[in-house]
Design a protein around this motif. Structure first.
Motif, PDB file in Angstrom:
ATOM      1  N   GLU A 199       4.540  21.679  27.660  1.00 34.12           N
ATOM      2  CA  GLU A 199       3.639  20.538  27.905  1.00 34.12           C
ATOM      3  C   GLU A 199       2.824  20.281  26.641  1.00 34.12           C
ATOM      4  O   GLU A 199       2.488  21.225  25.910  1.00 34.12           O
ATOM      5  CB  GLU A 199       2.659  20.877  29.043  1.00 34.12           C
ATOM      6  N   HIS A 200       2.544  19.016  26.372  1.00 35.50           N
ATOM      7  CA  HIS A 200       1.739  18.692  25.190  1.00 35.50           C
ATOM      8  C   HIS A 200       0.779  17.561  25.543  1.00 35.50           C
ATOM      9  O   HIS A 200       1.097  16.710  26.374  1.00 35.50           O
ATOM     10  CB  HIS A 200       2.630  18.200  24.039  1.00 35.50           C
ATOM     11  N   HIS A 201      -0.400  17.551  24.895  1.00 33.29           N
ATOM     12  CA  HIS A 201      -1.299  16.389  24.961  1.00 33.29           C
ATOM     13  C   HIS A 201      -1.222  15.688  23.613  1.00 33.29           C
ATOM     14  O   HIS A 201      -1.438  16.311  22.563  1.00 33.29           O
ATOM     15  CB  HIS A 201      -2.752  16.859  25.195  1.00 33.29           C
ATOM     16  N   ILE A 202      -0.868  14.396  23.623  1.00 35.71           N
ATOM     17  CA  ILE A 202      -0.739  13.656  22.365  1.00 35.71           C
ATOM     18  C   ILE A 202      -1.857  12.626  22.291  1.00 35.71           C
ATOM     19  O   ILE A 202      -2.047  11.848  23.238  1.00 35.71           O
ATOM     20  CB  ILE A 202       0.639  12.967  22.284  1.00 35.71           C
ATOM     21  N   LEU A 245      -1.984  11.110  25.842  1.00 44.46           N
ATOM     22  CA  LEU A 245      -0.740  11.105  26.622  1.00 44.46           C
ATOM     23  C   LEU A 245      -0.444  12.542  27.037  1.00 44.46           C
ATOM     24  O   LEU A 245      -0.423  13.448  26.189  1.00 44.46           O
ATOM     25  CB  LEU A 245       0.401  10.565  25.749  1.00 44.46           C
ATOM     26  N   HIS A 246      -0.262  12.750  28.334  1.00 47.54           N
ATOM     27  CA  HIS A 246       0.097  14.094  28.814  1.00 47.54           C
ATOM     28  C   HIS A 246       1.608  14.120  28.956  1.00 47.54           C
ATOM     29  O   HIS A 246       2.185  13.385  29.757  1.00 47.54           O
ATOM     30  CB  HIS A 246      -0.559  14.356  30.170  1.00 47.54           C
ATOM     31  N   LEU A 247       2.275  14.941  28.125  1.00 46.07           N
ATOM     32  CA  LEU A 247       3.753  14.928  28.048  1.00 46.07           C
ATOM     33  C   LEU A 247       4.302  16.256  28.532  1.00 46.07           C
ATOM     34  O   LEU A 247       3.870  17.319  28.075  1.00 46.07           O
ATOM     35  CB  LEU A 247       4.169  14.687  26.587  1.00 46.07           C
ATOM     36  N   LEU A 293      11.749  13.656  29.763  1.00 44.51           N
ATOM     37  CA  LEU A 293      10.329  13.576  29.414  1.00 44.51           C
ATOM     38  C   LEU A 293       9.566  13.012  30.604  1.00 44.51           C
ATOM     39  O   LEU A 293      10.021  12.074  31.251  1.00 44.51           O
ATOM     40  CB  LEU A 293      10.138  12.632  28.218  1.00 44.51           C
ATOM     41  N   ASP A 294       8.439  13.657  30.867  1.00 44.85           N
ATOM     42  CA  ASP A 294       7.565  13.134  31.933  1.00 44.85           C
ATOM     43  C   ASP A 294       6.201  12.906  31.275  1.00 44.85           C
ATOM     44  O   ASP A 294       5.508  13.857  30.950  1.00 44.85           O
ATOM     45  CB  ASP A 294       7.464  14.177  33.058  1.00 44.85           C
ATOM     46  N   CYS A 295       5.894  11.621  31.010  1.00 41.39           N
ATOM     47  CA  CYS A 295       4.632  11.401  30.278  1.00 41.39           C
ATOM     48  C   CYS A 295       3.736  10.484  31.092  1.00 41.39           C
ATOM     49  O   CYS A 295       4.193   9.508  31.674  1.00 41.39           O
ATOM     50  CB  CYS A 295       4.896  10.803  28.906  1.00 41.39           C
TER      51      CYS A 295
END
Lengths: 114, 219
Positions: B142-145, B120-122, B172-174
């Motif tokens: 930004e985070h990659h989950i 998930l690209h958050l 949040l934009d995921c």
């Protein structure tokens, strides 16, 4: 600190536990369930007043000098807290956020004549 | 020995008279409110759900002492009911304490569902209203989950500002990096969990502003 028998007239720490339920505050103070509202009370006869180790403070050092030079010190000394510790509280604020904080000098740990 | 009580402290001080007890309780109230710099006890209108509270409290280090003049704060997100997916709605936090304290540590806790479609690209934006009520927003982080469960996402504390009213809004934009779920169902599944006891929350550490701190910074 002299051990505080319930009936001792001498200066010592009186333990007093307050339950937050009894204050009706358990809905916003999450932890702990209560705290020690200790206080100092009792007499400070001359032989106890300001002796080092009982009330280690600048005031009692000066008082000792006065006492050393004068068998009957004019002033008397008072039974006061000589050591306190913080109280850790976990509570809800008006926006229902959880706040954890330590309130300094909340609990009297030791008393003495000074 | 026979006569005296086996446990001298068991006698304990005689229970105080009701009048004296009432005075002591009032004294305790004043002492606690003064210690917390409150003028009166807070009125709790919407307490957080017990399950969410229990889970969040596990995040606060229960045994550690909080340094003097500092506080640890947990603030639960308010999510508009109408939101179809948390990935396009606004998380609102009511943090009036930010006006009188310096924020130096912030983490956003999110619970990712097991149905996570791959990575998930958050992106996390701070939403604000500037002068003349024009909306503005800035990318915070930004985070990659890649795994389901709880995630604590560090936020730049310097970037997190409360509005005048003490409200902090995060958007949040995921997007799933692989769209295999979207292709199958036409709609990306809801990757984040916002049920009561998995409600997102902010974990903050704040310090009381020193008097005149603002002037020092300006100078």
């Amino acid at each position: 600190t002299p051990t505080c028998e319930p009936k001792t007239p001498l200066c010592c720490r009186r333990n007093y536990y307050v339950d937050f339920q009894e204050l009706g505050w358990r809905d916003w103070i999450l932890q702990p369930e209560g705290y020690q509202l200790n206080y100092c009370s009792g007499q400070c006869p001359p032989h106890l007043a300001g002796s080092p180790g009982i009330a280690a403070s600048f005031h009692s050092a000066v008082f000792n000098l006065l006492k050393a030079n004068n068998p009957w010190p004019a002033g008397t000394s008072c039974c006061v807290p000589t050591a306190r510790r913080p109280l850790s509280l976990l509570y809800l604020d008006k926006n229902s956020n959880v706040i954890k904080t330590d309130v300094p000098d909340m609990v009297v740990e030791a008393c003495g004549c000074s | 020995q026979a006569t005296g009580s086996a446990c001298p402290s068991c006698e304990g001080p005689a229970p105080a008279l009701p009048a004296e007890r009432a005075v002591v309780l009032e004294l305790a109230k004043q002492q606690i409110l003064k210690g917390l710099h409150l003028t009166s006890r807070p009125r709790i209108t919407h307490p957080p759900p017990q399950a969410a509270l229990t889970r969040a409290l596990q995040r606060l280090q229960p045994e550690t002492m909080v340094p003097r003049k500092e506080q640890e704060v947990i603030s639960f997100a308010t999510i508009p009911d109408s939101s179809t997916s948390i990935c396009s709605s606004m998380l609102t936090f009511y943090l009036s304490t930010l006006q009188s304290h310096h924020l130096y540590y912030a983490r956003l806790w999110l619970h990712v569902l097991p149905t996570l479609p791959g990575t998930l690209h958050l992106k996390i934006f701070q939403w604000g209203t500037r002068r003349r009520h024009r909306e503005s927003h800035g990318l915070l982080v930004e985070h990659h989950i890649t795994t389901p469960g709880w995630h604590a996402l560090i936020l730049p504390s310097g970037g997190l500002r409360g509005e005048e009213s003490g409200i902090v809004k995060l958007r949040l934009d995921c997007k799933p990096l692989e769209d295999n779920n979207t292709a199958a169902t036409g709609q990306p599944r809801q990757p984040l969990d916002t049920t009561e006891h998995h409600r997102p929350f902010l974990e903050l550490k704040i310090r009381a502003n020193e008097p005149g701190a603002g002037r020092t910074k300006r100078r």
